[in-house]
Design an enzyme around this catalytic site. Structure first.
Site, short mmCIF file in Angstrom:
data_model
loop_
_atom_site.label_atom_id
_atom_site.label_comp_id
_atom_site.label_asym_id
_atom_site.label_seq_id
_atom_site.Cartn_x
_atom_site.Cartn_y
_atom_site.Cartn_z
CG HIS A 131 23.50 31.16 15.85
ND1 HIS A 131 23.90 30.17 16.70
CD2 HIS A 131 24.63 31.66 15.30
CE1 HIS A 131 25.22 30.07 16.69
NE2 HIS A 131 25.69 30.98 15.85
CG ASP A 339 13.82 29.09 18.96
OD1 ASP A 339 14.86 29.70 18.69
OD2 ASP A 339 13.40 28.91 20.11
P1 ADQ Z 1 18.38 31.97 21.78
O1 ADQ Z 1 17.20 32.59 21.11
O2 ADQ Z 1 18.95 32.71 22.89
O3 ADQ Z 1 19.50 31.61 20.72
P2 ADQ Z 1 18.07 29.13 22.92
O4 ADQ Z 1 18.69 28.18 21.97
O5 ADQ Z 1 16.75 28.69 23.43
O6 ADQ Z 1 17.80 30.53 22.27
O7 ADQ Z 1 18.98 29.39 24.20
C1 ADQ Z 1 20.33 29.53 24.14
C2 ADQ Z 1 20.95 29.32 25.52
O8 ADQ Z 1 20.50 30.29 26.46
C3 ADQ Z 1 20.63 27.95 26.12
O9 ADQ Z 1 21.84 27.35 26.51
C4 ADQ Z 1 19.74 28.25 27.32
O10 ADQ Z 1 19.99 27.41 28.43
C5 ADQ Z 1 20.12 29.67 27.67
N1 ADQ Z 1 18.92 30.33 28.23
C6 ADQ Z 1 17.76 30.58 27.59
N2 ADQ Z 1 16.87 31.16 28.42
C7 ADQ Z 1 17.49 31.27 29.60
C8 ADQ Z 1 17.10 31.77 30.88
N3 ADQ Z 1 15.88 32.27 31.07
N4 ADQ Z 1 18.01 31.74 31.90
C9 ADQ Z 1 19.23 31.23 31.70
N5 ADQ Z 1 19.65 30.73 30.52
C10 ADQ Z 1 18.80 30.74 29.49
C11 ADQ Z 1 19.70 31.62 19.30
C12 ADQ Z 1 18.55 31.10 18.43
C13 ADQ Z 1 18.22 29.66 18.82
C14 ADQ Z 1 19.47 28.79 18.74
C15 ADQ Z 1 20.62 29.43 19.50
C16 ADQ Z 1 21.93 28.67 19.25
O11 ADQ Z 1 17.41 31.93 18.56
O12 ADQ Z 1 17.20 29.14 17.96
O13 ADQ Z 1 19.20 27.51 19.29
O14 ADQ Z 1 20.83 30.77 19.07
O15 ADQ Z 1 22.22 28.56 17.88
#
Ligand code: ADQ
Length: 452
Positions: A131, A339
């Site tokens: 991811h 990311d």
């Molecule tokens: P994450 O680094 O967690 O995931 P991201 O894709 O931005 O990053 O977010 C994943 C989920 O978490 C989203 O559905 C978002 O809405 C939720 N989220 C993020 N911040 C939040 C907050 N403050 N409050 C509530 N919900 C929140 C990892 C990788 C990413 C990749 C994902 C999926 O780092 O690059 O997109 O996996 O593969």
């Protein structure tokens, strides 16, 4: 959300760490049903939490793969913890595996799982999806025993990446460092093994997200935010509190915008939701302290009696509440330094009102930038670049906002989570079957290369 969609389609079992630690590891499985999905979990012990989860996974691989060699811990005890964690998971999982099961392993915590399962005699097809980014060769090879990690990865039948860039960086390692080969169809031969690689960009469960956007909770949250904005434009950031997300750089860019453009004062504010994450890891505590300082400084310098330029919030929100905030924001600010994909960017787009959409400002270093080309693409390292994009986005005429949004939404719809799931599963089905070696003593199977 993504895995939920996959499991509902294939009626699978989700297996992983319970998130709990116990005094001494037992390997005992807990099996539950939740929303039509079977969930099997195992507890780890305190040493696993420190060396495996907070250690090698989150203090070695996470920073390194996000190009933060300055924060990367290269400690041998972590290395041993990672091996042990993966071996424990394999032992707990192996008895659940039926002969015709597909096994789809998610993310950097489990790079060694296929190797450990193979050592236990599991011959099923096993795919791996990363991811997060795969870093460039010069960065990756700072990892001691990088060759061992890649050798273990090649025990998977398919290795999936978020973007072509990351797949190509892996291929570069295979060719230049491991002296192996990568064919046009993604077949890899290297280090005595054969596997396959591909790019599978993850997407949203668009229907579920649109339903959240139409929910009562979303409407209430949007109305509440709009009322508290009192006519000011809302700039919104939503992230886990993580150094890869570029929060500090974002605050500094915003500070620069306010310093350079006094005419904007009191006309806008930044709402930054930064939910706490990995709080046991030192680098996250340090970042949190720095963000507290910078946000305090910005508000101290620019706030007036009835205007707070930066609303900085550490609590977590539900998906429907987030959808309401996205909808009420004139600008979505998504500026990670690195990311894998960044789903917040896609969620912001999906939550907009087609008749009056907001503007997405997106880092060129998010995997999502390869798809969301109609966003205002910025270099998150450059304060001027980000400040200028915010200014431009907030002043953008309705016609341009609509036209950019239509292109963005078309992209979000083109690669929903179902497409990610189906493409990966189809590629895993097509991958050459794992070899069935003669039954030898467990452990010897590790050196047996799968044949195509
Ligand atoms: P994450 O680094 O967690 O995931 P991201 O894709 O931005 O990053 O977010 C994943 C989920 O978490 C989203 O559905 C978002 O809405 C939720 N989220 C993020 N911040 C939040 C907050 N403050 N409050 C509530 N919900 C929140 C990892 C990788 C990413 C990749 C994902 C999926 O780092 O690059 O997109 O996996 O593969």
């Amino acid at each position: 959300m993504a895995l939920g969609a996959a499991l509902r389609e294939f009626s699978g079992v989700w297996f992983g760490w319970s998130g709990q630690t116990v005094d001494s590891y037992t390997g005992q499985l807990r099996v539950e049903r939740h929303a039509g999905i079977t969930i099997a979990t195992v507890d780890l012990d305190e040493q696993d939490r420190n060396e495996y989860y907070n250690g090698y996974a989150n203090r070695t691989l996470w920073p390194l793969f996000h190009y933060r060699t300055d924060l990367t811990a290269y400690e041998r005890s972590f290395d041993a913890g990672y091996q042990r964690g993966n071996a424990r998971f394999a032992q707990a999982l192996a008895p659940l595996i039926q002969p015709d099961d597909f096994i789809w392993v998610q993310d950097y915590h489990l790079a060694l799982l296929a190797r450990e399962l193979r050592a236990l005699g599991v011959r099923n097809r096993i795919g791996f999806f990363l991811h997060i980014p795969w870093p460039g060769r010069r960065t990756f090879t700072t990892l001691p025993r990088h060759r061992e990690l890649v050798t273990a990865l090649l025990d998977y039948d398919l290795i999936g990446f978020q973007a072509e860039d990351f797949r190509d960086a892996f291929a570069d390692y295979i060719v230049q460092t491991a002296k192996g080969s990568v064919a046009a169809d993604g077949s890899v031969r290297a280090l005595g093994r054969a596997s396959r690689i591909g790019a599978f960009p993850i997407g949203l469960d668009v229907e579920a997200f649109e339903a959240a956007t139409r929910s009562e909770a979303a409407a209430e949250t949007a109305a509440r935010l709009a009322a508290s904005a009192a006519g000011r434009q809302v700039i919104l950031g939503v992230d886990r509190l993580d150094y890869s997300k570029g929060l500090e750089e974002r605050f500094l860019a915003y500070e620069q915008l306010l310093a350079d453009h006094p005419e904007l004062h009191e006309k806008l504010f930044l709402l930054q939701i930064a939910t706490l994450s990995r709080e046991e890891v030192e680098a996250y505590k340090d970042l949190r302290a720095r963000l507290d300082t910078v946000s305090g400084r910005i508000n101290g310098a620019f706030a007036t009696m009835d205007w707070v330029p930066l609303r900085y919030v550490n609590r977590a929100y539900r998906r429907d509440e987030l959808a309401g905030m996205y909808r009420a924001a004139a600008l979505g600010l998504v500026t990670p330094l690195r990311d894998g994909m960044n789903l917040v960017a896609k969620e912001y787009v999906a939550a907009q009102d087609p008749d009056d959409p907001g503007v997405l400002v997106l880092s060129e270093f998010a995997g999502a930038a390869a798809q969301l080309r109609a966003a205002l693409i910025v270099n998150p390292m450059s304060r001027e670049d980000v400040a200028e994009a915010i200014r431009r986005g907030l002043a953008m005429p309705l016609m341009e906002r609509k036209s950019r949004w239509r292109d963005l939404m078309a992209e979000v719809r083109r690669t929903p989570v179902e497409a990610w799931r189906d493409a990966f599963v189809a590629a895993l089905r097509e991958a050459p079957a794992p070899a069935t070696p003669p039954r030898v003593a467990v452990g010897d199977t590790r050196s047996t290369a799968p044949t195509a």
